[in-house]
Write an enzyme that holds these catalytic residues in place. Structure first.
Site, short mmCIF file in Angstrom:
data_model
loop_
_atom_site.label_atom_id
_atom_site.label_comp_id
_atom_site.label_asym_id
_atom_site.label_seq_id
_atom_site.Cartn_x
_atom_site.Cartn_y
_atom_site.Cartn_z
N LYS A 1 50.96 74.83 110.19
CA LYS A 1 50.60 73.50 110.04
C LYS A 1 50.59 72.41 111.27
O LYS A 1 49.57 71.81 111.36
CB LYS A 1 51.02 72.77 108.93
CG LYS A 1 50.83 73.70 107.54
CD LYS A 1 49.51 73.34 107.11
CE LYS A 1 49.05 73.68 105.81
NZ LYS A 1 47.47 73.65 105.40
N TYR B 1 55.61 78.29 108.17
CA TYR B 1 54.72 77.41 107.67
C TYR B 1 54.47 76.21 108.37
O TYR B 1 53.44 75.78 108.58
CB TYR B 1 54.93 77.39 106.06
CG TYR B 1 54.22 76.31 105.33
CD1 TYR B 1 52.88 76.53 105.03
CD2 TYR B 1 54.31 74.85 104.96
CE1 TYR B 1 51.81 75.78 103.99
CE2 TYR B 1 53.55 74.09 104.41
CZ TYR B 1 52.66 74.51 104.03
OH TYR B 1 51.73 73.48 103.17
N ASN C 1 42.20 71.65 103.63
CA ASN C 1 43.44 71.54 102.79
C ASN C 1 44.20 72.79 102.29
O ASN C 1 45.44 72.64 101.86
CB ASN C 1 42.85 70.87 101.28
CG ASN C 1 43.96 70.82 100.19
OD1 ASN C 1 44.79 70.19 100.31
ND2 ASN C 1 43.63 71.83 99.01
N LEU D 1 46.64 69.59 95.02
CA LEU D 1 46.17 68.60 95.86
C LEU D 1 44.48 68.96 95.70
O LEU D 1 43.70 68.19 95.82
CB LEU D 1 46.64 68.58 97.17
CG LEU D 1 46.19 67.72 98.15
CD1 LEU D 1 46.20 66.22 97.35
CD2 LEU D 1 46.82 67.56 99.42
#
Length: 223
Positions: A216, A212, A105, A19
């Site tokens: 996030k 994870y 990001n 990304l």
């Protein structure tokens, strides 16, 4: 290129991933973005940033997009402070324009294995949340006061939503057990220290994915 004619600086973390380098390619290949904005592309190691460097070569006119590719190890908060200090020093000297956009990001996922960094902090939480939150706070002084934007990019909602229907069945199962359905309780320390869904408690890939997702979620909640 003189900074006076540029509209701002775009800072992006994690630009060597799929990304990240796709965003860089979009900027470099757009005449408007490439010529009007200075780019600071952060990667773990600039000496092995092949995907990013390839993306930046998509400039319509070679040399039209002023930019830096910088190394920053998000596992180390001192590295984050050094990057922020460098940017904060360049802006008032007129070497780069004010930060128009900060794109958070970068992401890091451990599956079966688990590591900790200084302070006994879970590395997944540090890279995905703490280091990027620190970078945000430190760069506020260099942000465009009128038009500055902070963009948080993260995974699909099912990664941190215990009740997302995608989590059930062969492709999910991260939250099948009721004990995983509560991410925060009295303290965030289990997430910070990585004691919730630890590799010892759940050595499967699902354990790492839950850590994870929790990290996030912290990043999304900071906004």
């Amino acid at each position: 290129m003189a900074t006076a004619i540029l509209k701002g600086t775009i800072v992006i973390t994690g630009t060597n991933g799929d990304l990240g380098h796709s965003i860089a390619a979009r900027i470099a290949s757009s005449h408007d973005l490439a010529t009007n904005y200075y780019g600071i592309y952060a990667v773990r190691d600039s000496s092995s940033a092949g995907p990013l460097l390839g993306a930046l070569q998509q400039e319509q006119t070679p040399g039209s997009h002023p930019h830096q590719v910088v190394s920053v190890n998000l596992e180390r908060l001192d590295n984050v402070r050094e990057l922020a200090e460098s940017i904060n020093n360049q802006v008032p000297r007129g070497e780069i324009p004010v930060v128009r956009t900060l794109i958070l990001n970068a992401g890091y996922l451990q599956h079966e294995k688990q590591r900790w960094v200084e302070g006994d902090l879970d590395v997944t939480w540090v890279v995905n949340y703490l280091s990027q939150w620190l970078l945000t706070l430190l760069l506020l002084q260099s942000m465009d006061r009128d038009h500055g934007r902070i963009i948080v990019l993260g995974p699909c909602s099912h990664i941190h939503d215990p009740y997302d229907k995608y989590n059930y069945g062969a492709m999910g199962g991260y939250f099948d057990d009721d004990k995983w359905k509560t991410i925060f309780s009295d303290s965030a320390e289990p997430i910070v220290k990585g004691t919730t869904s630890s590799s010892q408690e759940d050595p499967s890939w699902r354990g790492g994915l839950r850590r994870y997702g929790a990290a996030k979620l912290c990043l999304a909640m900071m906004m």
